[in-house]
Scaffold this motif. Structure first.
Motif, short mmCIF file in Angstrom:
data_model
loop_
_atom_site.label_atom_id
_atom_site.label_comp_id
_atom_site.label_asym_id
_atom_site.label_seq_id
_atom_site.Cartn_x
_atom_site.Cartn_y
_atom_site.Cartn_z
N ARG A 22 32.53 26.75 81.47
CA ARG A 22 31.46 26.81 80.44
C ARG A 22 30.48 25.55 80.80
N PHE A 23 30.96 24.43 80.59
CA PHE A 23 30.24 23.41 80.55
C PHE A 23 29.59 23.07 82.04
N ILE A 24 30.60 23.33 83.08
CA ILE A 24 29.82 23.03 84.52
C ILE A 24 28.74 24.13 84.54
N ALA A 25 28.86 25.55 84.25
CA ALA A 25 27.89 26.59 84.32
C ALA A 25 26.70 26.41 83.39
N GLY A 26 26.78 25.27 82.52
CA GLY A 26 25.81 25.38 81.58
C GLY A 26 25.54 26.11 80.52
N CYS A 27 26.79 26.87 80.08
CA CYS A 27 27.04 27.84 79.28
C CYS A 27 27.73 27.83 77.92
N VAL A 28 27.65 26.41 77.56
CA VAL A 28 28.35 25.88 76.12
C VAL A 28 27.78 26.50 75.15
N ALA A 29 26.43 26.63 75.14
CA ALA A 29 25.74 27.16 73.81
C ALA A 29 26.19 28.59 73.56
N THR A 45 22.72 22.85 78.98
CA THR A 45 22.28 24.01 79.65
C THR A 45 21.16 23.83 80.65
N LEU A 46 20.16 22.99 80.48
CA LEU A 46 19.08 22.60 81.40
C LEU A 46 19.67 21.89 82.44
N THR A 47 20.79 21.30 82.41
CA THR A 47 21.35 20.49 83.48
C THR A 47 22.32 21.30 84.38
N HIS A 48 22.72 22.34 83.97
CA HIS A 48 23.79 22.99 84.73
C HIS A 48 23.42 24.52 85.09
N ALA A 49 22.52 25.12 84.20
CA ALA A 49 22.39 26.55 84.32
C ALA A 49 21.65 26.78 85.49
N ASP A 50 21.84 28.04 86.22
CA ASP A 50 21.29 28.65 87.38
C ASP A 50 19.94 29.08 87.08
N ARG A 51 19.05 29.31 88.21
CA ARG A 51 17.80 29.87 87.84
C ARG A 51 17.69 30.92 87.03
N GLU A 52 18.52 32.08 87.47
CA GLU A 52 18.35 33.45 86.79
C GLU A 52 18.69 33.05 85.28
N THR A 53 19.69 32.26 85.00
CA THR A 53 19.92 32.06 83.41
C THR A 53 18.58 31.31 82.80
N LEU A 57 16.42 32.77 79.72
CA LEU A 57 16.19 31.80 78.58
C LEU A 57 14.91 31.31 78.48
N ALA A 58 14.07 31.08 79.47
CA ALA A 58 12.88 30.45 79.44
C ALA A 58 11.85 31.77 78.70
N ASP A 59 12.35 32.78 79.01
CA ASP A 59 11.55 33.96 78.54
C ASP A 59 11.95 34.43 76.97
N ASP A 60 13.14 34.30 76.83
CA ASP A 60 13.69 35.03 75.58
C ASP A 60 14.41 34.13 74.52
N GLY A 61 14.72 32.90 75.02
CA GLY A 61 15.62 32.00 74.23
C GLY A 61 17.08 32.69 74.09
N TRP A 62 17.69 31.85 73.19
CA TRP A 62 19.20 32.41 73.02
C TRP A 62 19.25 33.67 71.93
N ARG A 63 18.07 33.67 71.19
CA ARG A 63 18.10 34.96 70.30
C ARG A 63 19.25 34.92 69.22
N ALA A 64 19.59 33.68 68.95
CA ALA A 64 20.59 33.44 67.81
C ALA A 64 20.03 32.74 66.82
N GLY A 65 18.84 33.06 66.17
CA GLY A 65 18.47 32.13 65.13
C GLY A 65 18.27 30.70 65.24
N ASN A 66 17.97 30.16 66.25
CA ASN A 66 18.02 28.78 66.55
C ASN A 66 16.41 28.56 66.42
N GLY A 67 15.54 29.39 66.24
CA GLY A 67 14.26 28.99 65.96
C GLY A 67 13.59 27.86 66.76
N GLN A 68 13.16 26.84 66.06
CA GLN A 68 12.56 25.77 66.73
C GLN A 68 13.46 25.03 68.00
N TRP A 69 14.78 25.20 67.82
CA TRP A 69 15.46 24.64 69.11
C TRP A 69 15.13 25.78 70.23
#
Length: 141
Positions: A22-29, A45-53, A57-69
């Motif tokens: 998860r760490f290497i893929a940028g999916c820890v969140a 996440t910014l450091t390791h996630a691929d373009r598709e991810t 996320l750029a369009d929708d965020g995590w949708r987990a109630g992280n608001g300003q984050w």
């Protein structure tokens, strides 16, 4: 070693490997769904996630109630994708600009962001530098 001890060790090993993946893929969140996400995880996440991810996320965020984050992250992810329009360019910006920041934060050399503004303050100058390098390839400072 008893059967129960072996099973406990195997489970611990599998959890460790899963965490590393998860760490290497940028999916820890993803492991923080429904809980506050530490600032360093957004950098991961910014450091390791691929373009598709990153695009999702750029369009929708995590949708987990992280608001300003989420807002700060969506902004930074969109900036990163705009600066690095190809897979190779993304990998280069991540490796050259974001990975050193991630390592400094994890090593305690740079304080991790504790607010969305601090996340933007840490990451945005690095993206601006990458944009400048892309616009002026001879400028390698």
């Amino acid at each position: 070693m008893r059967r129960r001890e072996k099973r406990a060790m195997q489970t611990a090993t599998e959890n460790l490997i899963d965490g590393c993946d998860r760490f290497i893929a940028g999916c820890v969140a993803e492991t923080y769904r429904g809980r506050p996400v530490p600032g360093w995880v957004w950098i991961n996440t910014l450091t390791h996630a691929d373009r598709e991810t990153l695009a999702v996320l750029a369009d929708d965020g995590w949708r987990a109630g992280n608001g300003q984050w989420d807002g700060a992250f969506c902004f930074l992810a969109a900036e990163l994708l705009a600066i690095a329009p190809t897979v190779d360019e993304l990998a280069s910006v991540q490796r050259r600009e974001l990975l050193p920041l991630e390592l400094e934060v994890l090593a305690g050399q740079v304080p991790g962001p504790s607010t969305p503004c601090e996340l933007v303050d840490l990451v945005h100058p690095l993206l601006a530098r990458a944009r400048s390098r892309r616009a002026h390839p001879g400028n390698r400072q």
